[in-house]
Design an enzyme around this catalytic site. Structure first.
Site, PDB file in Angstrom:
ATOM      1  N   ARG A  89      -9.781   0.308   9.053  1.00 55.04           N
ATOM      2  CA  ARG A  89      -9.580  -0.848   9.182  1.00 55.04           C
ATOM      3  C   ARG A  89     -10.436  -1.692   9.915  1.00 55.04           C
ATOM      4  O   ARG A  89     -10.254  -2.911  10.262  1.00 55.04           O
ATOM      5  CB  ARG A  89      -8.154  -0.667  10.056  1.00 55.04           C
ATOM      6  CG  ARG A  89      -6.694  -1.142   9.335  1.00 55.04           C
ATOM      7  CD  ARG A  89      -5.699  -0.838  10.318  1.00 55.04           C
ATOM      8  NE  ARG A  89      -4.313  -1.622  10.062  1.00 55.04           N
ATOM      9  CZ  ARG A  89      -3.537  -1.150   9.212  1.00 55.04           C
ATOM     10  NH1 ARG A  89      -3.439   0.385   8.962  1.00 55.04           N
ATOM     11  NH2 ARG A  89      -2.413  -1.649   9.181  1.00 55.04           N
ATOM     12  N   ARG A 109      11.387  -0.721  11.599  1.00 52.99           N
ATOM     13  CA  ARG A 109      10.094  -0.912  12.233  1.00 52.99           C
ATOM     14  C   ARG A 109      10.092  -2.051  13.214  1.00 52.99           C
ATOM     15  O   ARG A 109      10.157  -3.137  12.609  1.00 52.99           O
ATOM     16  CB  ARG A 109       8.700  -0.966  11.204  1.00 52.99           C
ATOM     17  CG  ARG A 109       8.472   0.263  10.742  1.00 52.99           C
ATOM     18  CD  ARG A 109       7.389   0.393   9.728  1.00 52.99           C
ATOM     19  NE  ARG A 109       6.253  -0.484  10.181  1.00 52.99           N
ATOM     20  CZ  ARG A 109       4.950  -0.553   9.555  1.00 52.99           C
ATOM     21  NH1 ARG A 109       4.882  -0.063   8.329  1.00 52.99           N
ATOM     22  NH2 ARG A 109       3.962  -1.364  10.001  1.00 52.99           N
ATOM     23  N   LYS A 165       0.771  -1.125   0.008  1.00 53.04           N
ATOM     24  CA  LYS A 165      -0.037   0.090  -0.061  1.00 53.04           C
ATOM     25  C   LYS A 165       1.078   1.170   0.000  1.00 53.04           C
ATOM     26  O   LYS A 165       0.714   2.134  -0.870  1.00 53.04           O
ATOM     27  CB  LYS A 165      -0.807   0.093   1.220  1.00 53.04           C
ATOM     28  CG  LYS A 165      -1.992  -1.119   1.361  1.00 53.04           C
ATOM     29  CD  LYS A 165      -2.758  -1.067   2.207  1.00 53.04           C
ATOM     30  CE  LYS A 165      -2.237  -1.015   3.923  1.00 53.04           C
ATOM     31  NZ  LYS A 165      -1.744  -2.442   4.118  1.00 53.04           N
ATOM     32  N   ARG A 169      -0.568  -9.396  13.411  1.00 48.49           N
ATOM     33  CA  ARG A 169      -1.110  -8.196  12.533  1.00 48.49           C
ATOM     34  C   ARG A 169      -2.014  -8.916  11.173  1.00 48.49           C
ATOM     35  O   ARG A 169      -2.837  -8.310  10.849  1.00 48.49           O
ATOM     36  CB  ARG A 169       0.069  -7.348  11.952  1.00 48.49           C
ATOM     37  CG  ARG A 169       0.501  -6.586  12.761  1.00 48.49           C
ATOM     38  CD  ARG A 169       2.212  -6.139  12.473  1.00 48.49           C
ATOM     39  NE  ARG A 169       2.153  -4.945  11.139  1.00 48.49           N
ATOM     40  CZ  ARG A 169       3.127  -5.035  10.659  1.00 48.49           C
ATOM     41  NH1 ARG A 169       4.316  -5.509  10.890  1.00 48.49           N
ATOM     42  NH2 ARG A 169       3.228  -4.200   9.313  1.00 48.49           N
ATOM     43  N   ARG A 215      11.512  -6.207   4.764  1.00 51.50           N
ATOM     44  CA  ARG A 215      11.135  -4.830   4.857  1.00 51.50           C
ATOM     45  C   ARG A 215      11.868  -4.550   6.161  1.00 51.50           C
ATOM     46  O   ARG A 215      12.328  -3.338   6.465  1.00 51.50           O
ATOM     47  CB  ARG A 215       9.762  -4.203   5.033  1.00 51.50           C
ATOM     48  CG  ARG A 215       9.329  -2.972   4.899  1.00 51.50           C
ATOM     49  CD  ARG A 215       8.051  -2.774   4.888  1.00 51.50           C
ATOM     50  NE  ARG A 215       7.045  -2.909   5.856  1.00 51.50           N
ATOM     51  CZ  ARG A 215       6.002  -2.562   5.783  1.00 51.50           C
ATOM     52  NH1 ARG A 215       5.379  -2.035   4.910  1.00 51.50           N
ATOM     53  NH2 ARG A 215       5.189  -2.793   7.090  1.00 51.50           N
TER      54      ARG A 215
HETATM   55  P1  AMP Z   1       0.528   0.210   8.709  1.00 50.16           P
HETATM   56  O1  AMP Z   1       1.871   1.167   8.658  1.00 50.16           O
HETATM   57  O2  AMP Z   1      -0.630   0.615   8.131  1.00 50.16           O
HETATM   58  O3  AMP Z   1       1.201  -1.233   8.844  1.00 50.16           O
HETATM   59  O4  AMP Z   1       0.039   0.348  10.401  1.00 50.16           O
HETATM   60  C1  AMP Z   1       0.945  -0.024  11.546  1.00 50.16           C
HETATM   61  C2  AMP Z   1       0.104  -0.044  12.906  1.00 50.16           C
HETATM   62  O5  AMP Z   1      -0.186   1.254  12.987  1.00 50.16           O
HETATM   63  C3  AMP Z   1      -0.831  -0.969  12.753  1.00 50.16           C
HETATM   64  O6  AMP Z   1      -0.487  -2.565  13.051  1.00 50.16           O
HETATM   65  C4  AMP Z   1      -1.669  -0.592  13.820  1.00 50.16           C
HETATM   66  O7  AMP Z   1      -1.220  -0.977  15.097  1.00 50.16           O
HETATM   67  C5  AMP Z   1      -1.651   0.811  13.633  1.00 50.16           C
HETATM   68  N1  AMP Z   1      -2.876   1.443  12.959  1.00 50.16           N
HETATM   69  C6  AMP Z   1      -2.509   2.038  11.608  1.00 50.16           C
HETATM   70  N2  AMP Z   1      -3.626   2.526  10.999  1.00 50.16           N
HETATM   71  C7  AMP Z   1      -4.820   2.033  11.894  1.00 50.16           C
HETATM   72  C8  AMP Z   1      -5.942   2.065  11.661  1.00 50.16           C
HETATM   73  N3  AMP Z   1      -6.658   2.628  10.750  1.00 50.16           N
HETATM   74  N4  AMP Z   1      -6.871   1.696  12.929  1.00 50.16           N
HETATM   75  C9  AMP Z   1      -6.281   1.155  13.912  1.00 50.16           C
HETATM   76  N5  AMP Z   1      -4.903   0.891  14.079  1.00 50.16           N
HETATM   77  C10 AMP Z   1      -4.035   1.515  12.931  1.00 50.16           C
END
Ligand code: AMP
Length: 190
Positions: free
Chosen positions: A89, A134, A14, A146, A128
């Site tokens: 989400r 991260r 994404k 996740r 990654r």
């Molecule tokens: P990402 O960078 O999209 O992989 O998000 C990393 C982490 O941020 C996720 O595993 C969640 O803990 C948190 N996170 C990101 N977006 C959301 C969302 N829309 N709702 C809840 N938690 C989120």
């Protein structure tokens, strides 16, 4: 306005595809994960709260995330459209996004969902981790959580947009440019 929800499990690509889509379509990119990481880096209250969930691979609570997203949209009142990356989400977040955009006289144009097999996701995330720094990419147990959280809480969100006739499934395996081409094709078809 052109408002795209870019959807898919962790590691689906994404973020990578968003970078290409921003310049191609002139949209404002909002990645909720990036905003949380920015807050963690700056040691804000929001960052501290988000970190306690992110480190475990859990979702940050809806109310916090929805408020944060609303503030990001407001910061960009002159945008000609948005790419929502990593949001919504949950079903509650999807309903909140509809309401937020309706209040601005607009709506989600489409959801592009990147389809990538689970084994490929795990390989990509471990790779990654070597460059992203991260913590949530480096631990196989957190990666698995996740993916499990995605399957249980996030995947059903696609049904919400399917019901509105807005879901476009895109094969997320291939080169970055091949996948980008497929997304553009889906978007240009409308
Ligand atoms: P990402 O960078 O999209 O992989 O998000 C990393 C982490 O941020 C996720 O595993 C969640 O803990 C948190 N996170 C990101 N977006 C959301 C969302 N829309 N709702 C809840 N938690 C989120």
């Amino acid at each position: 306005m052109l408002n795209l929800v870019l959807f898919g499990p962790p590691g689906a690509g994404k973020g990578t595809q968003s970078e290409k889509l921003i310049s191609h379509y002139g949209l404002v990119h909002i990645s909720t994960g990036d905003v949380f990481r920015f807050n963690i880096k700056n040691e804000t209250e929001l960052g501290k709260l988000a970190k306690s969930y992110m480190d475990k691979g859990e979702l940050v609570p809806d109310e916090v995330t929805i408020n944060m997203l609303g503030a990001e949209v407001e910061k960009n009142s002159d945008a000609k459209g948005f790419i929502f990356d990593g949001f919504p989400r949950t079903s509650a977040q999807a309903a909140a996004l509809d309401e937020l955009l309706a209040g601005k006289g607009t709506s989600v144009s489409m959801m592009v969902a990147l389809d990538v097999p689970e084994e490929e996701l795990k390989t990509r995330l471990m790779k990654r981790a070597e460059v992203s720094g991260r913590a949530d990419d480096a631990d196989p147990a957190v990666i698995q959580n996740r993916i499990d959280v995605y399957n249980a809480q996030t995947a059903p969100v696609a049904e919400f947009y399917k019901g509105q006739g807005k879901l476009r499934l895109v094969n997320g395996v291939g080169t970055i440019d091949e996948i980008f081409g497929r997304i553009c094709e889906a978007m240009d078809k409308g």
